[in-house]
Design a protein around this motif. Structure first.
Motif, short mmCIF file in Angstrom:
data_model
loop_
_atom_site.label_atom_id
_atom_site.label_comp_id
_atom_site.label_asym_id
_atom_site.label_seq_id
_atom_site.Cartn_x
_atom_site.Cartn_y
_atom_site.Cartn_z
N GLY A 52 1.04 -6.15 -20.51
CA GLY A 52 0.09 -4.97 -20.44
C GLY A 52 -1.29 -5.19 -20.49
N ILE A 53 -2.05 -4.45 -20.41
CA ILE A 53 -3.82 -4.50 -20.45
C ILE A 53 -4.40 -3.21 -21.11
CG2 ILE A 53 -4.10 -6.35 -18.96
CD1 ILE A 53 -5.30 -4.04 -16.89
N GLY A 54 -5.47 -3.39 -21.94
CA GLY A 54 -6.06 -2.14 -22.39
C GLY A 54 -6.05 -2.24 -23.84
N ASP A 55 -6.76 -1.19 -24.21
CA ASP A 55 -6.88 -0.99 -25.81
C ASP A 55 -5.59 -0.35 -26.23
OD1 ASP A 55 -9.16 -2.23 -26.00
OD2 ASP A 55 -10.41 -0.45 -25.82
N LEU A 80 0.83 0.44 -21.44
CA LEU A 80 -0.05 -0.73 -21.29
C LEU A 80 0.31 -1.75 -20.02
CD1 LEU A 80 -1.08 -2.02 -24.88
CD2 LEU A 80 -2.42 -0.64 -23.46
N GLU A 81 1.62 -1.75 -20.06
CA GLU A 81 2.36 -2.51 -18.81
C GLU A 81 1.94 -1.82 -17.46
OE1 GLU A 81 6.09 -3.58 -19.10
OE2 GLU A 81 7.03 -1.82 -19.28
N SER A 82 2.13 -0.37 -17.53
CA SER A 82 1.98 0.31 -16.35
C SER A 82 0.43 0.51 -16.10
CB SER A 82 2.37 1.97 -16.62
OG SER A 82 3.69 1.89 -16.42
N ALA A 83 -0.44 0.51 -17.12
CA ALA A 83 -1.83 0.23 -16.94
C ALA A 83 -2.17 -0.98 -16.16
CB ALA A 83 -2.59 0.42 -18.25
N GLN A 84 -1.37 -2.05 -16.46
CA GLN A 84 -1.74 -3.26 -15.63
C GLN A 84 -1.38 -3.15 -14.15
OE1 GLN A 84 0.33 -5.41 -14.07
NE2 GLN A 84 0.07 -7.62 -14.84
N THR A 85 -0.44 -2.38 -13.89
CA THR A 85 -0.10 -1.94 -12.53
C THR A 85 -1.11 -1.36 -11.95
OG1 THR A 85 2.20 -2.19 -12.75
CG2 THR A 85 1.38 -1.16 -10.78
N ASP A 86 -1.63 -0.29 -12.49
CA ASP A 86 -2.68 0.54 -11.94
C ASP A 86 -3.92 -0.23 -11.60
OD1 ASP A 86 -1.77 3.13 -11.70
OD2 ASP A 86 -1.96 3.41 -13.87
N VAL A 87 -4.16 -1.34 -12.49
CA VAL A 87 -5.36 -2.07 -12.29
C VAL A 87 -5.33 -2.92 -10.87
CG1 VAL A 87 -6.76 -4.24 -13.07
CG2 VAL A 87 -6.42 -2.40 -14.49
N LEU A 249 -8.85 -11.07 -17.20
CA LEU A 249 -8.23 -10.07 -17.85
C LEU A 249 -7.83 -10.46 -19.21
CD1 LEU A 249 -6.13 -8.54 -15.32
CD2 LEU A 249 -8.02 -7.62 -16.01
N THR A 250 -8.15 -11.60 -19.85
CA THR A 250 -7.59 -12.13 -21.17
C THR A 250 -8.05 -11.22 -22.14
OG1 THR A 250 -7.92 -14.47 -20.12
CG2 THR A 250 -7.22 -14.03 -22.47
N PRO A 251 -9.24 -11.01 -22.28
CA PRO A 251 -9.64 -9.99 -23.25
C PRO A 251 -8.85 -8.74 -23.43
CG PRO A 251 -11.74 -10.87 -22.75
CD PRO A 251 -10.42 -11.32 -21.58
N ARG A 252 -8.40 -8.49 -22.36
CA ARG A 252 -8.01 -7.01 -22.20
C ARG A 252 -6.26 -7.05 -22.41
NH1 ARG A 252 -10.09 -4.40 -16.62
NH2 ARG A 252 -8.92 -2.70 -17.45
N THR A 253 -5.75 -8.44 -22.17
CA THR A 253 -4.16 -8.45 -22.52
C THR A 253 -3.93 -8.69 -24.01
OG1 THR A 253 -2.12 -9.11 -21.52
CG2 THR A 253 -4.11 -10.80 -21.90
N LEU A 254 -5.16 -9.23 -24.59
CA LEU A 254 -4.50 -9.70 -25.98
C LEU A 254 -4.18 -8.41 -26.87
CD1 LEU A 254 -7.65 -12.21 -26.96
CD2 LEU A 254 -4.85 -12.52 -27.04
N PRO A 255 -4.62 -7.02 -26.97
CA PRO A 255 -3.90 -6.06 -27.55
C PRO A 255 -2.77 -5.84 -27.40
CG PRO A 255 -6.17 -5.55 -26.93
CD PRO A 255 -5.89 -7.05 -26.07
#
Length: 292
Positions: A52-55, A80-87, A249-255
């Protein structure tokens, strides 16, 4: 809604794996049933096999008791994982209703469903795992979209689509199972001129020198071979795929990983991801490239 995998109808068959390694990968995913994949998909019926990605929405985690918070945490990881697909879908470019989209390494089909829901077009997935394809096709039938969404059992290096047939194609965390030159040659073949290819993937950072011990642990855990960022760029260029966007996307996947490490769904690989992302030896990239 959860779909028990033993009840999925119409077993999908396909050609025998071309190599012993492909056979190993097919067996690995045929037998994979980790709660971190299935429990997250049970939230809304979208079953993914990526991260996933995002806060993190910490307010959404507030519950009245431990069991309630645990359920909310699962729902947040899934969001967050669905947000990754959206991106990923955001980077496919313009898609028409009469286009064909191809997901190479489609898993249980969550991205197939999301792509069809967004664009309304034909979406085909390929996977080495008959069990995954059965599951994805069963889910498409339940949703009443099986006339437009299908998963096939086949090798992503030899996909059953005509030359120039696809408007867009992608790999979502699946390119580490194959040779990149062979993979991108096949995407280049099936894409129409001007078609868009997108990948989201973990890759080791060549600036680091060699794959770190954390990357080696990830390889062993998933029985894969993570490529370097440099290998991606070289193989794309060699196969007439010209990058239009390269996004770290590394900073966005850390959360996502920090939250997952606190959940009941840990698999033991969370430390390797967190440490490799933080020390710079591993990166989470999105690459969007056009077929020229």
């Amino acid at each position: 809604m959860s779909i028990p995998e033993t009840t999925v109808r119409d077993v999908v068959s396909g050609p025998a794996p071309a190599t012993p390694y492909q056979g190993d990968i097919a067996r690995y995913w045929d037998h994979e049933a980790r709660p971190v994949n299935l429990a997250l998909g049970d939230v809304d019926g979208l079953y993914h096999h990526h991260y996933g990605i995002g806060d993190v929405d910490h307010a959404a985690l507030e519950g009245t008791d431990d069991a309630d918070r645990a359920q909310r945490l699962v729902a947040e990881l899934h969001r967050l994982e669905s947000a990754q697909t959206d991106v990923l879908l955001d980077h496919l470019g313009p898609v028409r209703r009469d286009d064909l989209l191809v997901d190479a390494g489609c898993g249980r089909g969550g991205s197939l469903v999301m792509a069809h829901q967004r664009f309304g077009c034909q979406v085909e997935g390929v996977t080495l795992s008959a069990k995954q394809a059965d599951f994805a096709n069963g889910r498409a039938r339940e949703l009443g979209i099986d006339d437009a969404v299908q998963a096939r059992v086949c090798n992503m290096l030899d996909m059953p689509f005509g030359t120039g047939r696809a408007a867009a194609s992608w790999n979502n965390e699946s390119s580490m199972y194959v040779d990149l030159h062979d993979l991108f040659a096949e995407h280049s073949r099936i894409l129409a001129p001007g078609g868009r290819y997108v990948t989201i993937t973990g890759c080791w950072n060549p600036v680091y020198g060699q794959p770190s011990k954390w990357v080696s642990q990830i390889n062993a855990h998933f029985e894969c071979n993570i490529h370097s960022r440099r290998e991606y760029m070289r193989a794309l260029a060699d196969n007439r795929l010209v990058p239009q966007a390269v996004i770290d996307l590394t900073p966005r996947t850390l959360p996502y990983w920090e939250l997952r490490a606190t959940s009941s769904l840990v698999t033991g690989i969370e430390e390797a991801f967190l440490n490799s992302y933080k020390d710079g030896s591993f990166q989470y990239l999105l690459i969007a490239a056009d077929r020229v």
